[in-house]
Design a protein around this motif. Structure first.
Motif, PDB file in Angstrom:
ATOM      1  N   GLN A   1      57.911  30.403  -3.241  1.00 26.83           N
ATOM      2  CA  GLN A   1      58.058  30.748  -1.823  1.00 26.83           C
ATOM      3  C   GLN A   1      59.404  31.415  -1.521  1.00 26.83           C
ATOM      4  O   GLN A   1      59.495  32.254  -0.609  1.00 26.83           O
ATOM      5  CB  GLN A   1      57.907  29.493  -0.942  1.00 26.83           C
ATOM      6  CG  GLN A   1      56.478  29.011  -0.788  1.00 26.83           C
ATOM      7  CD  GLN A   1      56.052  28.095  -1.933  1.00 26.83           C
ATOM      8  OE1 GLN A   1      56.895  27.547  -2.636  1.00 26.83           O
ATOM      9  NE2 GLN A   1      54.750  27.956  -2.117  1.00 26.83           N
ATOM     10  N   SER A   2      60.446  31.004  -2.234  1.00 30.89           N
ATOM     11  CA  SER A   2      61.777  31.555  -1.931  1.00 30.89           C
ATOM     12  C   SER A   2      62.614  31.615  -3.185  1.00 30.89           C
ATOM     13  O   SER A   2      62.401  30.865  -4.152  1.00 30.89           O
ATOM     14  CB  SER A   2      62.480  30.692  -0.877  1.00 30.89           C
ATOM     15  OG  SER A   2      62.744  29.386  -1.377  1.00 30.89           O
ATOM     16  N   TYR A   3      63.589  32.554  -3.128  1.00 33.11           N
ATOM     17  CA  TYR A   3      64.525  32.721  -4.246  1.00 33.11           C
ATOM     18  C   TYR A   3      65.835  33.223  -3.652  1.00 33.11           C
ATOM     19  O   TYR A   3      65.864  34.230  -2.947  1.00 33.11           O
ATOM     20  CB  TYR A   3      63.967  33.720  -5.264  1.00 33.11           C
ATOM     21  CG  TYR A   3      64.985  34.237  -6.254  1.00 33.11           C
ATOM     22  CD1 TYR A   3      65.379  33.461  -7.335  1.00 33.11           C
ATOM     23  CD2 TYR A   3      65.542  35.516  -6.107  1.00 33.11           C
ATOM     24  CE1 TYR A   3      66.302  33.955  -8.240  1.00 33.11           C
ATOM     25  CE2 TYR A   3      66.467  35.999  -7.018  1.00 33.11           C
ATOM     26  CZ  TYR A   3      66.855  35.207  -8.087  1.00 33.11           C
ATOM     27  OH  TYR A   3      67.762  35.676  -8.992  1.00 33.11           O
ATOM     28  N   LEU A   4      66.934  32.499  -3.943  1.00 29.39           N
ATOM     29  CA  LEU A   4      68.238  32.878  -3.408  1.00 29.39           C
ATOM     30  C   LEU A   4      69.299  32.642  -4.468  1.00 29.39           C
ATOM     31  O   LEU A   4      69.435  31.548  -5.005  1.00 29.39           O
ATOM     32  CB  LEU A   4      68.553  32.050  -2.157  1.00 29.39           C
ATOM     33  CG  LEU A   4      69.923  32.320  -1.509  1.00 29.39           C
ATOM     34  CD1 LEU A   4      70.030  33.775  -1.033  1.00 29.39           C
ATOM     35  CD2 LEU A   4      70.177  31.355  -0.358  1.00 29.39           C
TER      36      LEU A   4
ATOM     37  N   SER B   1      68.916  28.844  -5.651  1.00 27.55           N
ATOM     38  CA  SER B   1      68.025  28.001  -4.851  1.00 27.55           C
ATOM     39  C   SER B   1      66.624  28.609  -4.887  1.00 27.55           C
ATOM     40  O   SER B   1      66.459  29.805  -4.630  1.00 27.55           O
ATOM     41  CB  SER B   1      68.516  27.918  -3.391  1.00 27.55           C
ATOM     42  OG  SER B   1      69.804  27.337  -3.327  1.00 27.55           O
ATOM     43  N   ILE B   2      65.634  27.777  -5.214  1.00 28.31           N
ATOM     44  CA  ILE B   2      64.245  28.247  -5.245  1.00 28.31           C
ATOM     45  C   ILE B   2      63.324  27.158  -4.694  1.00 28.31           C
ATOM     46  O   ILE B   2      63.658  25.959  -4.712  1.00 28.31           O
ATOM     47  CB  ILE B   2      63.779  28.622  -6.674  1.00 28.31           C
ATOM     48  CG1 ILE B   2      63.833  27.394  -7.596  1.00 28.31           C
ATOM     49  CG2 ILE B   2      64.582  29.749  -7.252  1.00 28.31           C
ATOM     50  CD1 ILE B   2      63.218  27.642  -8.966  1.00 28.31           C
ATOM     51  N   ASN B   3      62.166  27.593  -4.205  1.00 32.08           N
ATOM     52  CA  ASN B   3      61.096  26.683  -3.782  1.00 32.08           C
ATOM     53  C   ASN B   3      59.779  27.198  -4.340  1.00 32.08           C
ATOM     54  O   ASN B   3      59.513  28.401  -4.303  1.00 32.08           O
ATOM     55  CB  ASN B   3      61.015  26.619  -2.247  1.00 32.08           C
ATOM     56  CG  ASN B   3      62.184  25.858  -1.651  1.00 32.08           C
ATOM     57  OD1 ASN B   3      62.517  24.765  -2.098  1.00 32.08           O
ATOM     58  ND2 ASN B   3      62.829  26.451  -0.649  1.00 32.08           N
ATOM     59  N   SER B   4      58.973  26.262  -4.860  1.00 38.23           N
ATOM     60  CA  SER B   4      57.692  26.655  -5.452  1.00 38.23           C
ATOM     61  C   SER B   4      56.714  25.490  -5.369  1.00 38.23           C
ATOM     62  O   SER B   4      57.089  24.342  -5.090  1.00 38.23           O
ATOM     63  CB  SER B   4      57.876  27.066  -6.912  1.00 38.23           C
ATOM     64  OG  SER B   4      58.296  25.950  -7.684  1.00 38.23           O
TER      65      SER B   4
ATOM     66  N   ARG C   1      68.082  23.287  -4.850  1.00 36.61           N
ATOM     67  CA  ARG C   1      68.972  23.915  -3.882  1.00 36.61           C
ATOM     68  C   ARG C   1      70.396  23.895  -4.413  1.00 36.61           C
ATOM     69  O   ARG C   1      70.899  22.847  -4.806  1.00 36.61           O
ATOM     70  CB  ARG C   1      68.881  23.176  -2.553  1.00 36.61           C
ATOM     71  CG  ARG C   1      69.730  23.770  -1.440  1.00 36.61           C
ATOM     72  CD  ARG C   1      69.462  23.055  -0.113  1.00 36.61           C
ATOM     73  NE  ARG C   1      70.276  23.627   0.955  1.00 36.61           N
ATOM     74  CZ  ARG C   1      71.505  23.247   1.244  1.00 36.61           C
ATOM     75  NH1 ARG C   1      72.104  22.290   0.524  1.00 36.61           N
ATOM     76  NH2 ARG C   1      72.171  23.830   2.230  1.00 36.61           N
TER      77      ARG C   1
ATOM     78  N   SER D   1      70.728  38.988  -6.887  1.00 36.57           N
ATOM     79  CA  SER D   1      69.916  38.485  -5.781  1.00 36.57           C
ATOM     80  C   SER D   1      68.838  39.483  -5.372  1.00 36.57           C
ATOM     81  O   SER D   1      67.828  39.126  -4.805  1.00 36.57           O
ATOM     82  CB  SER D   1      70.805  38.170  -4.576  1.00 36.57           C
ATOM     83  OG  SER D   1      71.512  39.337  -4.166  1.00 36.57           O
TER      84      SER D   1
ATOM     85  N   LYS E   1      60.901  38.363  -7.812  1.00 40.44           N
ATOM     86  CA  LYS E   1      61.228  38.316  -6.389  1.00 40.44           C
ATOM     87  C   LYS E   1      60.266  39.149  -5.556  1.00 40.44           C
ATOM     88  O   LYS E   1      59.954  38.804  -4.419  1.00 40.44           O
ATOM     89  CB  LYS E   1      62.670  38.789  -6.175  1.00 40.44           C
ATOM     90  CG  LYS E   1      63.139  38.559  -4.756  1.00 40.44           C
ATOM     91  CD  LYS E   1      64.613  38.852  -4.609  1.00 40.44           C
ATOM     92  CE  LYS E   1      65.073  38.582  -3.178  1.00 40.44           C
ATOM     93  NZ  LYS E   1      66.519  38.848  -3.003  1.00 40.44           N
TER      94      LYS E   1
ATOM     95  N   LEU F   1      57.073  37.107  -4.358  1.00 37.01           N
ATOM     96  CA  LEU F   1      57.190  35.814  -3.683  1.00 37.01           C
ATOM     97  C   LEU F   1      55.989  35.611  -2.750  1.00 37.01           C
ATOM     98  O   LEU F   1      55.564  36.522  -2.043  1.00 37.01           O
ATOM     99  CB  LEU F   1      58.485  35.761  -2.888  1.00 37.01           C
ATOM    100  CG  LEU F   1      59.791  35.720  -3.709  1.00 37.01           C
ATOM    101  CD1 LEU F   1      60.993  35.711  -2.769  1.00 37.01           C
ATOM    102  CD2 LEU F   1      59.823  34.519  -4.628  1.00 37.01           C
TER     103      LEU F   1
END
Length: 299
Positions: free
Chosen positions: A144-147, A163-166, A222, A235, A281, A284
């Motif tokens: 869902q996210s990548y930072l 920081s990532i969410n999956s 995170r 990034s 990325k 996503l």
């Protein structure tokens, strides 16, 4: 030769003065016959005291030796009778014991047989359960996210922070026909260059016979420090450059426990999973199929 009664001889022996040792040794040995014609050979009257029944045996034609033999025979007969009597009672006691022993033996054999039968049945059931291993299959993952940004760790060292969410989709199925399984898992962990960057936990649940289930597990991290491992990451894709790709490894173990006979007989199954995936990325929010990117092993 005169025949003397037992009382007369006893009186004479009592009234006779004691003989001196010398006279006893030198007195000539003589013999006489009683009225029944029994020859008596002996020493002088004071030589030695005789048994009171000695003359009685002489009178009726029996000797002390014969009397001793008869007495010995009588004692042997009495001893034999006592032995037979004791053996008879011992055999009676054994017969009584034999009447009680089978009951105890039956109870002992019944208990031992029950234990052996239960053990054999449990082993057969446990062995049969091993052919019904729960199936585990990782369907895919979606980021869902990548930072990626600069930062400092807890010690104040400057480094890149990720920081990532999956979410990870896992399909499970219990093929058994006679038992259900309680399913749990170790933490799902994502690694980048052997650095742990994300993790997640799967909830425990029960899986009935011949039933399947798809579980979605959130895996994220995170501000995870990358140190020197993140030097090549950016990034966003530089203009005209290659898109951002982060190679990752997903690893976890699914544990299943079957209660075959309550808590007395249980069977456990471990399924190790290791998947290779890549975070892109530009993709996503799109599901990434991992059907051909995972390896499974039994533990």
């Amino acid at each position: 030769m005169h025949t003397k009664s037992d009382s007369a001889m006893t009186s004479q022996a009592a009234s006779s003065p004691p003989q001196s040792p010398s006279r006893y040794m030198t007195s000539p040995t003589h013999s006489h016959h009683d009225a029944d014609g029994v020859s008596i050979v002996g020493s002088s009257p004071g030589a030695s005291p005789l048994h009171p029944n000695y003359h009685h045996h002489l009178r009726y034609g029996s000797s002390p030796i014969q009397h001793f033999r008869d007495s010995s025979a009588s004692l042997k007969h009495a001893s034999s009778w006592r032995k037979i009597h004791n053996d008879h009672f011992s055999e009676s006691d054994d017969d009584d014991d034999d009447g009680r022993v089978p009951v105890r033996c039956f109870a002992a054999w019944f208990a031992l047989g029950s234990i052996l039968l239960f053990t054999l049945f449990s082993l057969v059931l446990w062995g049969a359960s091993k052919s019904y291993k729960p199936a585990v299959f990782v369907k895919g993952v979606m980021f869902q996210s990548y930072l990626l940004q600069a930062g400092t760790d807890v010690t104040g060292v400057s480094t890149k922070m990720l920081s990532i969410n999956s979410t990870v989709s896992i399909a499970l199925r219990n093929p058994a026909t006679f038992f259900s399984v309680h399913t749990s898992s170790t933490p799902l962990v994502m690694y980048y260059s052997e650095l742990k960057i994300a993790s997640g936990y799967m909830e425990e649940f029960n899986l009935s016979q011949r039933r399947g289930r798809v579980v979605v597990v959130a895996v994220g991290g995170r501000q995870m420090p990358l140190y020197g491992g993140g030097s090549s990451l950016t990034s966003r894709a530089e203009e005209g450059g290659a898109p951002t790709v982060v190679p990752l490894q997903l690893s976890f173990t699914v544990r299943s426990r079957a209660h075959l006979l309550g808590h007395l007989v249980t069977s456990e199954f471990h399924r190790h999973v290791r998947c290779s995936l890549a975070l892109r990325k530009e993709r996503l929010g799109e599901p990434l199929d991992l059907a051909d990117d995972c390896q499974y092993g039994d533990g």
